[in-house]
Design an enzyme around this catalytic site. Structure first.
Site, PDB file in Angstrom:
ATOM      1  N   ASN A   1     -11.903  -0.808  -4.996  1.00  0.00           N
ATOM      2  CA  ASN A   1     -12.056   0.388  -4.163  1.00  0.00           C
ATOM      3  C   ASN A   1     -12.897   1.378  -4.944  1.00  0.00           C
ATOM      4  OD1 ASN A   1     -10.317  -0.823  -2.402  1.00  0.00           O
ATOM      5  ND2 ASN A   1      -8.634   0.625  -2.664  1.00  0.00           N
TER       6      ASN A   1
ATOM      7  N   TYR B   1     -14.811   5.196  -4.837  1.00  0.00           N
ATOM      8  CA  TYR B   1     -15.050   6.485  -4.173  1.00  0.00           C
ATOM      9  C   TYR B   1     -15.972   7.409  -4.967  1.00  0.00           C
ATOM     10  CZ  TYR B   1     -11.626   5.225  -0.687  1.00  0.00           C
ATOM     11  OH  TYR B   1     -10.978   4.578   0.338  1.00  0.00           O
TER      12      TYR B   1
ATOM     13  N   GLU C   1      -4.348  -0.448  -5.366  1.00  0.00           N
ATOM     14  CA  GLU C   1      -4.460   0.653  -6.323  1.00  0.00           C
ATOM     15  C   GLU C   1      -3.161   0.921  -7.087  1.00  0.00           C
ATOM     16  OE1 GLU C   1      -5.949   4.009  -4.115  1.00  0.00           O
ATOM     17  OE2 GLU C   1      -7.841   3.048  -3.644  1.00  0.00           O
TER      18      GLU C   1
ATOM     19  N   HIS D   1       0.877  -1.168   0.000  1.00  0.00           N
ATOM     20  CA  HIS D   1       0.000   0.000   0.000  1.00  0.00           C
ATOM     21  C   HIS D   1       0.925   1.231   0.000  1.00  0.00           C
ATOM     22  CE1 HIS D   1      -4.280   1.398   1.123  1.00  0.00           C
ATOM     23  NE2 HIS D   1      -3.590   2.505   0.874  1.00  0.00           N
TER      24      HIS D   1
HETATM   25  O1  IFM Z   1      -6.528   6.992   1.938  1.00  0.00           O
HETATM   26  C1  IFM Z   1      -6.654   6.432   0.677  1.00  0.00           C
HETATM   27  C2  IFM Z   1      -6.146   5.013   0.662  1.00  0.00           C
HETATM   28  O2  IFM Z   1      -4.839   4.924   1.098  1.00  0.00           O
HETATM   29  C3  IFM Z   1      -6.216   4.446  -0.752  1.00  0.00           C
HETATM   30  N1  IFM Z   1      -7.529   4.619  -1.312  1.00  0.00           N
HETATM   31  C4  IFM Z   1      -8.136   5.919  -1.220  1.00  0.00           C
HETATM   32  C5  IFM Z   1      -8.085   6.426   0.214  1.00  0.00           C
HETATM   33  C6  IFM Z   1      -8.730   7.824   0.297  1.00  0.00           C
HETATM   34  O3  IFM Z   1      -8.052   8.716  -0.515  1.00  0.00           O
END
Ligand code: IFM
Length: 464
Positions: A307, A309, A179, A134
């Site tokens: 993931n 958002y 990611e 990460h």
């Molecule tokens: O905080 C991050 C995370 O480390 C990776 N995905 C998105 C999150 C929010 O920006």
């Protein structure tokens, strides 16, 4: 440390009943964002330690030196998750703790921390899910060329094997990369993330070596921990046109190509998408892709981590000579990071994976929102916007299940407020508030709402 026992008054409205008994509910974090203790027990600097030390890279000059002190407070944080009823915890392992020079044998003291964490979680009835990368690359590997060089993929597989060997008897859920789009393009093209380089050709080479490292790591994990479930986590975006016509369709094709298909296609055995290869031909001839690489990248997986958002809405650029695409806002309500809130996008992006790619169990490994939370006089933190965000996204997840998608789990980002990369500590994503001066943890209303949902879900399992 104990969460306030009062429950959030917002009802969950029976939402828990939409999820099967074996559905995984949890929270997620990552090593650099929470651990602090950046030089404890033999850890060397990661690219994020050195990036933070460069003036102007991170808002307010914030660093990960202390973060939320999780390295020292780990047992209390696990107890907090137990009290909130978490079924699973997705954390990441810091490569420079486990293999400080990015090569050679593992560091027993660094591995010891994750060994204790896994045991503590299991004792609390929480299933550990670990991400191997990460974003905290050992700085020595960046000095040797970083992800744009092939050797880094080999080093990553070696490190993955060390972790699987040490923890694979108890750690049964492993995610290779988080990611990789961010690692490659924010790290090596726009330079807004570590290591802060601005070299598009290097970014494309990095994307390939990340994916190759993923494939090689899957092989290493399978060899050392044959019972582990292995996946990769991608940040996927539904991509819509802001208008009608060919230019808009082409803008969608380009952004969907580089954000989504550039990663999904090779992971699912299709190699790199030809149209994107043509788009980037002026930057690189992809000579770094060797014979056999795409087969290794397509190593069979047990699940895909997604993931989600927000959604991308795009238009042809009004400024020829830029990247040919502009991002547009539709006037939807936004979170504190300026991302439009669009729960339907969760439905759209996951059902697209179901429709366009071979069938695979899907786990939502991150979903959450930053808001400008305020601490009330009595110390409580009411975050109705985050409660609504979680509820609406979980409703979208429930719709996916109803429509037959093989969705296995949901992890809220994040367990607690933490270091939000280039935004430092300015953006709070936690369902638990952290007072950065005292490190006091206070569950927000969203944590209490989520805990109520989890209690209902567990009640359903137990038939009570
Ligand atoms: O905080 C991050 C995370 O480390 C990776 N995905 C998105 C999150 C929010 O920006």
């Amino acid at each position: 440390m104990s969460p306030n026992p009062t429950h959030d008054s917002t009802p969950t409205n029976g939402l828990a009943g939409s999820f099967p008994a074996d559905f995984t509910f949890g929270v997620a974090t990552s090593s650099f964002q929470i651990e602090g203790a950046v030089d404890a027990d033999g850890k060397t600097p990661s690219i994020w330690d050195s990036f933070c030390a460069e003036p102007g890279r991170v808002i307010d000059g914030d660093t990960g030196e202390v973060a939320v002190d999780h390295y020292r407070r780990m047992p209390g944080d696990v107890e907090l998750m137990r009290e909130l009823g978490m079924g699973a915890y997705r954390f990441s392992i810091s490569w420079p703790r486990v293999q400080p020079h990015g090569t050679g044998p593992g560091n027993a003291a660094g591995i010891g921390f994750y060994d204790r964490l896994v045991d503590e979680l299991l004792a609390a009835g929480i299933t550990p899910w670990a991400t191997l990368y990460h974003w905290d690359l050992p700085v020595e590997l960046e000095q040797a060329g970083g992800w744009p060089v092939r050797e880094t993929a080999e080093r990553f597989a070696e490190y993955a094997g060390i972790v699987a060997e040490a923890l694979g008897d108890r750690l049964r859920h492993l995610i290779t990369l988080n990611e990789p789009w961010c690692s490659a393009f924010l790290g090596y093209a726009s330079g807004i993330h570590a290591p802060g380089r601005r070299d598009p050709a290097a970014a494309l080479a990095a994307s390939h070596h990340l994916l190759l490292g993923h494939g090689m790591a899957v092989e290493a994990i399978r060899a050392a921990a044959p019972d582990a479930q292995v996946g990769i986590t991608l940040n996927l975006y539904p991509t819509d046109p802001a208008g009608e016509g060919e230019g808009y369709a082409d803008a969608v094709r380009r952004i969907d190509g580089l954000s989504n298909r550039w990663f999904l296609d090779p992971v699912f055995g299709r190699g790199y998408p030809a149209d994107v290869v043509a788009d980037v031909a002026h930057v690189t001839d992809l000579a770094f892709v060797h014979d056999g690489d795409t087969d290794r990248i397509a190593a069979p997986l047990d699940f895909l981590g997604v993931n989600y958002y927000t959604r991308h809405v795009v238009a042809p650029s009004a400024y020829p000579g830029t990247n040919a695409v502009d991002f547009r806002f539709r006037g939807y309500p936004t979170t504190a990071t300026g991302w439009e809130i669009d729960p339907d996008g969760l439905y759209d992006v996951v059902s697209r994976v179901r429709d366009d790619y071979p069938s695979i169990p899907i786990v939502l490994t991150e979903n959450g929102a930053a808001f400008d939370d305020e601490v009330a006089d009595d110390g409580s933190v009411h975050d109705p916007d985050r409660v609504a965000f979680l509820r609406e996204h979980l409703q979208a997840a429930a719709r996916l299940l109803k429509d037959g998608v093989d969705l296995r789990g949901y992890f809220a980002w994040s367990l607690m407020d933490n270091f939000e990369w280039a935004e430092g500590y300015a953006k709070r994503f936690g369902i638990v508030h952290v007072d950065y001066a005292t490190q006091r943890r206070t569950p927000k209303s969203s944590a209490l709402w989520y805990a109520a949902l989890l209690r209902e879900h567990a009640g359903g399992i137990l038939g009570t």
